[in-house]
Design a protein around this motif. Structure first.
Motif, PDB file in Angstrom:
ATOM      1  N   VAL B   3      85.690  10.840 -46.319  1.00  0.00           N
ATOM      2  CA  VAL B   3      85.378   9.483 -45.877  1.00  0.00           C
ATOM      3  C   VAL B   3      86.698   8.739 -45.782  1.00  0.00           C
ATOM      4  CG1 VAL B   3      84.238   7.331 -46.488  1.00  0.00           C
ATOM      5  CG2 VAL B   3      83.112   9.504 -46.969  1.00  0.00           C
ATOM      6  N   MET B   4      86.956   8.143 -44.634  1.00  0.00           N
ATOM      7  CA  MET B   4      88.213   7.413 -44.460  1.00  0.00           C
ATOM      8  C   MET B   4      87.931   6.036 -43.874  1.00  0.00           C
ATOM      9  SD  MET B   4      90.467  10.530 -42.944  1.00  0.00           S
ATOM     10  CE  MET B   4      92.017   9.746 -42.631  1.00  0.00           C
ATOM     11  N   GLY B  30      83.058  16.588 -35.002  1.00  0.00           N
ATOM     12  CA  GLY B  30      83.482  16.604 -36.409  1.00  0.00           C
ATOM     13  C   GLY B  30      83.203  15.312 -37.137  1.00  0.00           C
ATOM     14  N   ILE B  31      82.695  14.324 -36.424  1.00  0.00           N
ATOM     15  CA  ILE B  31      82.393  13.054 -37.085  1.00  0.00           C
ATOM     16  C   ILE B  31      80.888  12.972 -37.349  1.00  0.00           C
ATOM     17  CG2 ILE B  31      82.300  10.537 -36.763  1.00  0.00           C
ATOM     18  CD1 ILE B  31      85.077  11.579 -37.385  1.00  0.00           C
ATOM     19  N   GLU B  32      80.566  12.696 -38.588  1.00  0.00           N
ATOM     20  CA  GLU B  32      79.159  12.627 -38.960  1.00  0.00           C
ATOM     21  C   GLU B  32      78.632  11.210 -38.763  1.00  0.00           C
ATOM     22  OE1 GLU B  32      77.502  13.067 -43.184  1.00  0.00           O
ATOM     23  OE2 GLU B  32      77.876  15.096 -42.438  1.00  0.00           O
ATOM     24  N   GLN B  33      79.406  10.247 -39.236  1.00  0.00           N
ATOM     25  CA  GLN B  33      78.974   8.863 -39.104  1.00  0.00           C
ATOM     26  C   GLN B  33      80.197   7.966 -38.988  1.00  0.00           C
ATOM     27  OE1 GLN B  33      76.423   7.540 -42.263  1.00  0.00           O
ATOM     28  NE2 GLN B  33      75.514   5.941 -41.026  1.00  0.00           N
ATOM     29  N   ALA B  34      80.039   6.897 -38.229  1.00  0.00           N
ATOM     30  CA  ALA B  34      81.153   5.957 -38.081  1.00  0.00           C
ATOM     31  C   ALA B  34      80.608   4.545 -38.013  1.00  0.00           C
ATOM     32  CB  ALA B  34      81.935   6.263 -36.807  1.00  0.00           C
ATOM     33  N   LEU B  63      88.806  -6.541 -39.711  1.00  0.00           N
ATOM     34  CA  LEU B  63      87.978  -5.543 -39.059  1.00  0.00           C
ATOM     35  C   LEU B  63      88.092  -4.232 -39.838  1.00  0.00           C
ATOM     36  CD1 LEU B  63      87.743  -5.138 -35.283  1.00  0.00           C
ATOM     37  CD2 LEU B  63      87.869  -3.145 -36.706  1.00  0.00           C
ATOM     38  N   VAL B  64      86.969  -3.610 -40.098  1.00  0.00           N
ATOM     39  CA  VAL B  64      86.967  -2.376 -40.880  1.00  0.00           C
ATOM     40  C   VAL B  64      86.418  -1.241 -40.018  1.00  0.00           C
ATOM     41  CG1 VAL B  64      86.135  -1.235 -42.962  1.00  0.00           C
ATOM     42  CG2 VAL B  64      86.446  -3.713 -42.953  1.00  0.00           C
ATOM     43  N   ILE B  65      87.162  -0.139 -40.018  1.00  0.00           N
ATOM     44  CA  ILE B  65      86.666   1.072 -39.364  1.00  0.00           C
ATOM     45  C   ILE B  65      86.454   2.096 -40.462  1.00  0.00           C
ATOM     46  CG2 ILE B  65      87.207   2.892 -37.735  1.00  0.00           C
ATOM     47  CD1 ILE B  65      89.139   0.943 -36.415  1.00  0.00           C
ATOM     48  N   ALA B  66      85.248   2.623 -40.575  1.00  0.00           N
ATOM     49  CA  ALA B  66      84.973   3.622 -41.607  1.00  0.00           C
ATOM     50  C   ALA B  66      84.320   4.822 -40.955  1.00  0.00           C
ATOM     51  CB  ALA B  66      84.063   3.038 -42.675  1.00  0.00           C
ATOM     52  N   VAL B  67      84.781   6.013 -41.336  1.00  0.00           N
ATOM     53  CA  VAL B  67      84.217   7.236 -40.759  1.00  0.00           C
ATOM     54  C   VAL B  67      83.984   8.272 -41.853  1.00  0.00           C
ATOM     55  CG1 VAL B  67      85.174   7.050 -38.441  1.00  0.00           C
ATOM     56  CG2 VAL B  67      86.556   8.064 -40.231  1.00  0.00           C
ATOM     57  N   ARG B  68      82.991   9.125 -41.602  1.00  0.00           N
ATOM     58  CA  ARG B  68      82.770  10.266 -42.478  1.00  0.00           C
ATOM     59  C   ARG B  68      82.709  11.507 -41.601  1.00  0.00           C
ATOM     60  NH1 ARG B  68      78.184   9.020 -45.347  1.00  0.00           N
ATOM     61  NH2 ARG B  68      76.918  10.002 -43.743  1.00  0.00           N
ATOM     62  N   GLY B  69      83.379  12.535 -42.007  1.00  0.00           N
ATOM     63  CA  GLY B  69      83.368  13.762 -41.220  1.00  0.00           C
ATOM     64  C   GLY B  69      84.469  14.695 -41.694  1.00  0.00           C
ATOM     65  N   GLU B  70      84.797  15.670 -40.873  1.00  0.00           N
ATOM     66  CA  GLU B  70      85.883  16.579 -41.233  1.00  0.00           C
ATOM     67  C   GLU B  70      87.184  15.796 -41.260  1.00  0.00           C
ATOM     68  OE1 GLU B  70      85.607  19.482 -38.154  1.00  0.00           O
ATOM     69  OE2 GLU B  70      83.490  19.886 -38.654  1.00  0.00           O
ATOM     70  N   GLU B  71      88.048  16.191 -42.183  1.00  0.00           N
ATOM     71  CA  GLU B  71      89.219  15.375 -42.449  1.00  0.00           C
ATOM     72  C   GLU B  71      90.063  15.126 -41.195  1.00  0.00           C
ATOM     73  OE1 GLU B  71      91.300  16.516 -45.931  1.00  0.00           O
ATOM     74  OE2 GLU B  71      92.865  15.004 -45.660  1.00  0.00           O
ATOM     75  N   CYS B  74      88.386  12.758 -38.866  1.00  0.00           N
ATOM     76  CA  CYS B  74      88.424  11.370 -39.347  1.00  0.00           C
ATOM     77  C   CYS B  74      89.730  10.697 -38.934  1.00  0.00           C
ATOM     78  CB  CYS B  74      88.290  11.315 -40.867  1.00  0.00           C
ATOM     79  SG  CYS B  74      86.613  11.584 -41.433  1.00  0.00           S
ATOM     80  N   GLY B  75      90.819  11.422 -39.130  1.00  0.00           N
ATOM     81  CA  GLY B  75      92.130  10.877 -38.764  1.00  0.00           C
ATOM     82  C   GLY B  75      92.177  10.563 -37.273  1.00  0.00           C
ATOM     83  N   ALA B  76      91.691  11.506 -36.466  1.00  0.00           N
ATOM     84  CA  ALA B  76      91.703  11.317 -35.016  1.00  0.00           C
ATOM     85  C   ALA B  76      90.807  10.147 -34.624  1.00  0.00           C
ATOM     86  CB  ALA B  76      91.219  12.600 -34.321  1.00  0.00           C
ATOM     87  N   ALA B  77      89.676  10.006 -35.337  1.00  0.00           N
ATOM     88  CA  ALA B  77      88.732   8.933 -35.019  1.00  0.00           C
ATOM     89  C   ALA B  77      89.365   7.574 -35.299  1.00  0.00           C
ATOM     90  CB  ALA B  77      87.464   9.110 -35.836  1.00  0.00           C
TER      91      ALA B  77
END
Lengths: 473, 519
Positions: B3-4, B30-34, B63-71, B74-77
């Protein structure tokens, strides 16, 4: 009758961009805002702000305050000791510092060091520990320069026997004061307090001040606004760059000094000191600005900013319409360049009363005038002119006494309107030096910073509370 | 799985653009949720609940961007989100220096002094302040935003009154001023009929119907639903009425609202009577006796209001009401219902327009079919579970319960379409009615997705579908094109919302008769 149906419709769109697109598609005339929540998104502050926008009492008050600012005529009239110039300093063991009020334990390193140095300079204590005891026991009192119509760069320390420039606003007879610039390197304003610093201060008091006092008497009066205006055309913004202004000042002072029958050795030391310091004019620039801003103070309901100052911890502002009240917030970081060997971690927080120059429409507001230092404080010449343009959006007006060649001789933006800052989220830009956080190391860089928004938000809320009730909104 | 998050301090964006970015990121491999949100307390709590919060600290303006997925993903997202947020091209003033971004109403007014209307659709918390500013800047106001308190609405409208300015809204979806669409509005012909309406879709229905009848409108003024509340006293409707009375281009005035508080109704009707022009009034659900007085023509439906206004403007006799169904319609519906098993008895309405739902409930009720609803009219019942229909059910999919965190079904009909399909597959359903709202602000192709969904369902023995298309030929979506597509898919298309409700009621009658009942 409401004339809306008889006029061409012209819409300003705040919010969903699609609505503006629809209007364009239908050949409507629409201005699309990049709307942002004003006043830091604080809903109540936003409502307070809305009540102040175009409020007739505020508009009227700002015109009065701005007119007083424009018509101020700051003139150098004398050199006096602080004790002579400021009544309270003759009566008490009082030391003035820059920025809003702050208690001794909360002060930053350079300010503490400078205060200790001033106590030693006054001979009130023999060593550092004894000096600090005088403060903690309340024998020596500490107050902001601004409480006594005075300003000082960086730590801004003024103690009773230090010499001050005495500026008089010929329009209203009020005085403003600033200390003398000590030059670069190890100096009191950066918190240095060793023997070299104290000896220099002694010399300034014993030889420099009397000589300059004589010269000023000889000159009669020196009008400062025309000198600043000329310096703006010569590459200064009279805050971070004072090379031209200092030259212009020396041009006036040297003939006067020569007419004062001073010993040749004195004359040589005095002239060497002035010519060796490109910032010698800074303190006069600040005092002139202080005189102009004090003229604008105390107009009920005015949202015009009359003071911006920092004490190395907090940034404080005052509004014309809220009198002596300070509105404070932690000082923003300085974005700048560092001298070799130093970096962000070494920097003290933003410090000094010198933001009075921006408050008066020069410094960062006149950055377009000073391409010589844009690399230092604002990137490219284009950035500098953009800054000067942007400031036009947050001011009551412009000052035709100070014009900017790079902007086709447009007058500088002047008279910061706290409403516009909070509504438009454009922060006043301030050119500033960066002090080392440890006392005595001195300047380690220079750059650009901004006033923190929350001061302005708090200030407009106070202003809104003072509006007469019963207004429709 | 990681989670990032990333916080951008003091970077405000409106929620629609944030939702677009969220959607784009969520689809990355690779992103589960954003989630891309402003850091308000509520949003941060939602992030926590969604397991997207890893100690994120942010203020309401951040502004907050939060993502869950493969590491790596997440970085790319986060990088993509950063790019999207910074992709706005800087405007240039032509001499190489970027023009100052206009962020405030006063800035705009300083640059262009002839601005005379502010269209405000900022989040409700900030809307009142913006409206007050606009009025201080001598602008008229259309306040699309909702969630403005009654006390604030009153303050805004009193200020407008003192400055002789028009305030439409808060919560005003539709207006046409000097021929230009504000908010959700249709492309209608210019003409002699002026409308003041408390309901957005009501104004759309009447203005479109006027256009379909070959006439046109001078101005369409929305007031927002709370204007006729006793506390507000109809300030905007009275101002609109006055402005239209003084407008040389307006010959007939139409007033649309739910029945206002009694003293407010009195004041409005008194002013309408005294305004010197014929006024047609449709107070949805009020009896004719409550409204009738000389100089005022009572319309029982939105469509009737349009018909009567057109007749008054043309000097022709009053037309028949649309609620009296012609024989041809009855025969058509008898035939269409022939295949329906008797067990299918329920009317199911799935509306995007709140007023369409309201008017349909009234008409079905009058025909003997009280229904359940998430927004019941007097005499109808509250739906126990808004996600499940029970007996006759008419739902307003544009109500807050369905739009929280989602676009309105007029913009994005996905949820509404799903509900229509759900109703079709219910064994109780005899007829499903719905509206299709066209015009500026509405979905570009509102029917396409629904028709695709209908194709997947075997509709041989299924319930009848009855729709009405609120729009005009000149609308970007073109009404006839939408109607043809619906008909092609076997949908019965009525001429107006009232007709839809009458048709549906008739179908329910037919089904009741099959069961040997007199409904």
């Amino acid at each position: 009758m409401n004339p809306l149906f008889q006029q061409p419709l012209k819409v300003v769109n705040a919010g969903l961009a699609g609505f503006a697109d629809n209007l364009k598609q239908a050949n409507g005339d629409v201005v699309a805002l990049s709307w942002q929540p004003p006043a830091l998104g604080d809903v109540q502050a936003g409502l307070d702000l809305a009540a102040l926008i175009r409020h007739p009492l505020v508009e009227q008050a700002n015109q009065i305050a701005f007119e007083r600012y424009l018509s101020a005529q700051p003139v150098l009239i004398d050199v006096m000791s602080a004790a002579e110039a400021i009544g309270a300093m003759a009566q008490r063991k009082l030391i003035l510092h820059s920025g809003p009020p702050i208690a001794w334990p909360d002060m930053c390193g350079p300010v503490k060091g400078a205060i200790v140095g001033a106590i030693l300079f006054e001979g009130w204590a023999a060593d550092h520990q004894a000096a600090e005891r005088l403060i903690t026991e309340g024998v020596v009192e500490l107050e902001p320069c601004h409480h006594y119509q005075a300003v000082g760069p960086m730590a801004g320390i003024i103690s009773p026997s230090m010499p001050l420039w005495v500026i008089e606003n010929k329009t209203n007879g009020q005085r403003a004061f600033s200390n003398f610039n000590e030059g670069l390197g190890k100096v009191l304003r950066f918190g240095a307090n060793n023997d070299e610093v104290l000896q220099r201060l002694q010399w300034m008091k014993q030889e420099l001040a009397p000589a300059l006092k004589a010269a000023v008497r000889q000159l009669g009066e020196l009008e400062l606004k025309p000198l600043m205006a000329q310096a703006l055309h010569m590459g200064d913004e009279v805050h971070n760059r004072n090379a031209a202004a200092t030259g212009l000042l020396i041009k006036r002072l040297v003939p006067a000094l020569l007419a004062c029958d001073l010993p040749m050795a004195t004359l040589q030391r005095v002239v060497a000191f002035m010519t060796g310091n490109d910032h010698f004019f800074l303190n006069l620039s600040m005092a002139a600005c202080k005189a102009m801003m004090d003229a604008a103070g105390g107009v009920p309901h005015s949202s015009m900013v009359t003071v911006m100052a920092r004490n190395g911890v907090n940034f404080g502002i005052r509004l014309s319409g809220t009198g002596d009240r300070w509105f404070q917030a932690p000082a923003n970081a300085v974005e700048g360049l560092f001298f070799p060997g130093y970096g962000v971690d070494d920097a003290a927080a933003d410090l000094g009363d010198s933001a009075i120059t921006e408050t008066a429409g020069v410094g960062g507001f006149a950055m377009a005038s000073s391409p010589a230092i844009v690399k230092f404080v604002g990137g490219t010449p284009a950035d500098a002119t953009n800054n000067s343009r942007r400031m036009q959006a947050i001011t009551v007006g412009a000052n035709p006494a100070f014009t900017l060649p790079a902007l086709n001789f447009a007058p500088t933006a002047a008279g910061i309107d706290a409403r516009k800052v909070a509504d438009r989220q454009i922060l006043p830009v301030i050119n500033t030096g960066i002090a080392h956080k440890q006392a005595g190391v001195g300047q380690i860089g220079a750059g650009i910073t901004t006033a923190p928004m929350s001061c302005f938000v708090e200030a407009i809320q106070a202003l809104a509370q003072a509006l007469p009730t019963g207004e429709p909104a | 799985m990681s989670v990032m998050h990333k916080v951008f301090a003091n970077l405000y964006q409106d929620s629609v653009s944030l939702m677009q970015i969220s959607a784009q990121i969520s689809q990355l491999p690779g992103i589960e949720q954003a989630s891309v949100v402003m850091g308000t307390a509520t949003n941060l709590a939602q992030l926590r609940d969604a397991g997207l919060d890893n100690g994120c600290q942010a203020g309401p303006n951040d502004l907050v961007i939060a993502v869950r997925g493969e590491e790596a993903a997440c970085g790319a997202a986060l990088e993509l989100a950063h790019q999207r947020l910074n992709s706005k091209p800087a405007e240039s003033s032509g001499d190489g220096t970027p023009a100052l971004q206009l962020v405030s109403l006063e800035m705009a007014a300083e640059q262009q002094a002839d601005i005379n209307l502010a269209l405000i659709s900022v989040p409700g918390d900030y809307a009142a302040a913006e409206a007050i500013k606009a009025l201080h800047l001598d602008m008229n106001v259309m306040l699309f935003s909702d969630n403005v308190s009654l006390a604030q609405e009153k303050q805004i409208k009193l200020l407008a009154q003192s400055k002789n300015r028009l305030v439409m809204g808060p919560d005003c979806g539709t207006a046409i001023i000097n021929g230009l669409p504000l908010g959700f509005a249709n492309v209608v012909k210019p003409g002699a009929i002026g409308i003041v309406g408390a309901s957005g879709t009501g104004v759309q229905e009447v203005s479109c119907r006027i256009d379909q009848l070959g006439a046109g409108i001078s101005q369409a003024i929305g007031t927002g639903g709370h204007d006729l509340h006793e506390e507000i006293g109809g300030i905007s409707m009275l101002h609109g009425l006055q402005a239209l009375a003084a407008d040389p281009a307006t010959q007939v005035i139409v007033l649309i609202s739910k029945p206002p508080a009694r003293p407010v109704a009195e004041r409005i009707l008194a002013q309408a009577q005294a305004c010197g022009k014929p006024v047609v009034v449709n107070f949805l659900g009020a009896t004719a006796a409550e409204i009738a007085r000389s100089g005022i023509t009572v319309a029982s439906t939105l469509a009737d209001a349009a018909e009567l206004a057109v007749a008054l403007a043309a000097g022709t006799p009053a037309p028949a009401t649309v609620t009296r169904l012609p024989t041809a319609d009855r025969e058509m519906l008898q035939n269409a219902s022939a295949h329906l098993p008797a067990s299918r008895r329920a009317i199911r309405g799935v509306f995007a327009g709140g007023t369409f739902c309201y008017e349909s409930q009234l008409l079905c009720q009058q025909q003997g079919f009280p229904a359940a609803s998430n927004t019941p009219v007097k005499g109808n019942s509250q739906l126990a579970d808004i996600w499940r229909s029970q007996g006759h059910t008419l739902i307003d999919m544009g109500d807050d319960d369905f739009t929280r965190g989602r676009p309105h079904p007029m913009i994005d009909p996905t949820l509404r379409n799903q509900r229509i399909v759900a109703e079709l597959s219910d064994a109780d359903t005899a007829v499903v009615l719905f509206d299709l709202v066209l015009g500026y602000g509405a979905a570009a192709e509102p029917a396409t997705e629904l028709l695709a969904l209908l194709q997947q369902n075997n509709r041989e023995s299924g319930p009848l579908l009855i729709a009405h298309v609120c729009g005009t030929e000149a609308d970007p979506q073109q009404r006839s094109r939408q109607i043809a597509a619906l008909r092609q898919a076997g949908v019965l298309v009525a001429g107006c919302n009232a007709e839809v409700a009458m048709w549906a009621s008739l179908v329910a009658h037919i089904q009741a008769e099959k069961n040997g009942e007199k409904a």
